[in-house]
Design a protein around this motif. Sequence first.
Motif, PDB file in Angstrom:
ATOM      1  N   LYS A 177     -32.890  17.781 -36.652  1.00 40.12           N
ATOM      2  CA  LYS A 177     -31.652  18.635 -36.340  1.00 40.12           C
ATOM      3  C   LYS A 177     -31.764  18.766 -34.793  1.00 40.12           C
ATOM      4  CE  LYS A 177     -29.327  22.647 -38.272  1.00 40.12           C
ATOM      5  NZ  LYS A 177     -29.455  23.865 -38.992  1.00 40.12           N
TER       6      LYS A 177
ATOM      7  N   ASP B 269     -30.219  22.287 -30.079  1.00 39.68           N
ATOM      8  CA  ASP B 269     -29.295  23.090 -29.853  1.00 39.68           C
ATOM      9  C   ASP B 269     -28.698  23.941 -30.961  1.00 39.68           C
ATOM     10  OD1 ASP B 269     -29.089  22.886 -27.115  1.00 39.68           O
ATOM     11  OD2 ASP B 269     -27.930  21.076 -27.256  1.00 39.68           O
ATOM     12  N   GLU B 270     -28.731  23.067 -32.162  1.00 38.07           N
ATOM     13  CA  GLU B 270     -28.191  23.836 -33.556  1.00 38.07           C
ATOM     14  C   GLU B 270     -29.491  24.683 -34.220  1.00 38.07           C
ATOM     15  OE1 GLU B 270     -26.666  20.708 -35.892  1.00 38.07           O
ATOM     16  OE2 GLU B 270     -25.540  19.936 -34.085  1.00 38.07           O
ATOM     17  N   TRP B 271     -30.554  24.676 -33.672  1.00 37.56           N
ATOM     18  CA  TRP B 271     -31.488  25.519 -34.189  1.00 37.56           C
ATOM     19  C   TRP B 271     -31.178  27.223 -34.433  1.00 37.56           C
ATOM     20  CZ3 TRP B 271     -36.506  23.609 -31.680  1.00 37.56           C
ATOM     21  CH2 TRP B 271     -37.014  22.263 -31.962  1.00 37.56           C
ATOM     22  N   THR B 272     -31.313  27.502 -35.447  1.00 36.97           N
ATOM     23  CA  THR B 272     -31.114  29.070 -35.616  1.00 36.97           C
ATOM     24  C   THR B 272     -32.290  29.968 -34.877  1.00 36.97           C
ATOM     25  OG1 THR B 272     -32.264  29.201 -37.585  1.00 36.97           O
ATOM     26  CG2 THR B 272     -30.003  28.980 -37.682  1.00 36.97           C
ATOM     27  N   THR B 273     -33.338  29.545 -34.766  1.00 34.73           N
ATOM     28  CA  THR B 273     -34.522  29.881 -33.899  1.00 34.73           C
ATOM     29  C   THR B 273     -34.529  29.384 -32.392  1.00 34.73           C
ATOM     30  OG1 THR B 273     -35.939  28.657 -35.107  1.00 34.73           O
ATOM     31  CG2 THR B 273     -35.606  30.949 -35.990  1.00 34.73           C
ATOM     32  N   GLY B 274     -33.818  28.618 -32.199  1.00 35.22           N
ATOM     33  CA  GLY B 274     -33.957  28.044 -30.662  1.00 35.22           C
ATOM     34  C   GLY B 274     -34.084  28.685 -29.583  1.00 35.22           C
ATOM     35  N   ASP B 275     -33.727  29.940 -29.628  1.00 35.62           N
ATOM     36  CA  ASP B 275     -33.689  30.741 -28.479  1.00 35.62           C
ATOM     37  C   ASP B 275     -34.852  31.588 -28.500  1.00 35.62           C
ATOM     38  OD1 ASP B 275     -32.750  32.342 -30.655  1.00 35.62           O
ATOM     39  OD2 ASP B 275     -31.403  33.452 -29.563  1.00 35.62           O
ATOM     40  N   GLU B 276     -35.827  31.520 -29.669  1.00 34.35           N
ATOM     41  CA  GLU B 276     -37.074  32.217 -29.570  1.00 34.35           C
ATOM     42  C   GLU B 276     -37.764  31.544 -28.458  1.00 34.35           C
ATOM     43  OE1 GLU B 276     -38.518  32.318 -33.674  1.00 34.35           O
ATOM     44  OE2 GLU B 276     -36.880  33.584 -34.092  1.00 34.35           O
TER      45      GLU B 276
ATOM     46  N   THR C 208     -37.630  28.318 -24.220  1.00 32.43           N
ATOM     47  CA  THR C 208     -37.558  28.710 -25.413  1.00 32.43           C
ATOM     48  C   THR C 208     -37.776  27.560 -26.425  1.00 32.43           C
ATOM     49  OG1 THR C 208     -34.973  27.517 -25.636  1.00 32.43           O
ATOM     50  CG2 THR C 208     -35.270  29.955 -24.895  1.00 32.43           C
TER      51      THR C 208
END
Length: 92
Positions: free
Chosen positions: A36, A39-46, A72
């Motif tokens: 994936k 940019d589409e990761w749901t936890t990408g901003d962690e 991140t």
Amino acid sequence: MINEDNLSASGDLFEDDDQHRKTNSNDDLQGSNTEKDPDEWTTGDEPMTGAQKSYLKTLSDEAKVEFDENLTKAEASKKIDELQHKTGRGLS
């Protein structure tokens, strides 16, 4: 659910079932994007993981570029890809 009509004395149902699962799981992967976009990761901003941090530090040192420990998960993944291409490390 097991149907009695599918049972055999040799246990073929289970052997066939195992083969069926292997075939189906391989079919599911064919034609799909198993990686994936970060940019589409749901936890990408962690914050990046410890493993990402360690590997990115190694790659940064090897590429002689500044290491940013505040990336991140998504940013670290992209930077790792970039530095792998720059250094040739981790590419098959």
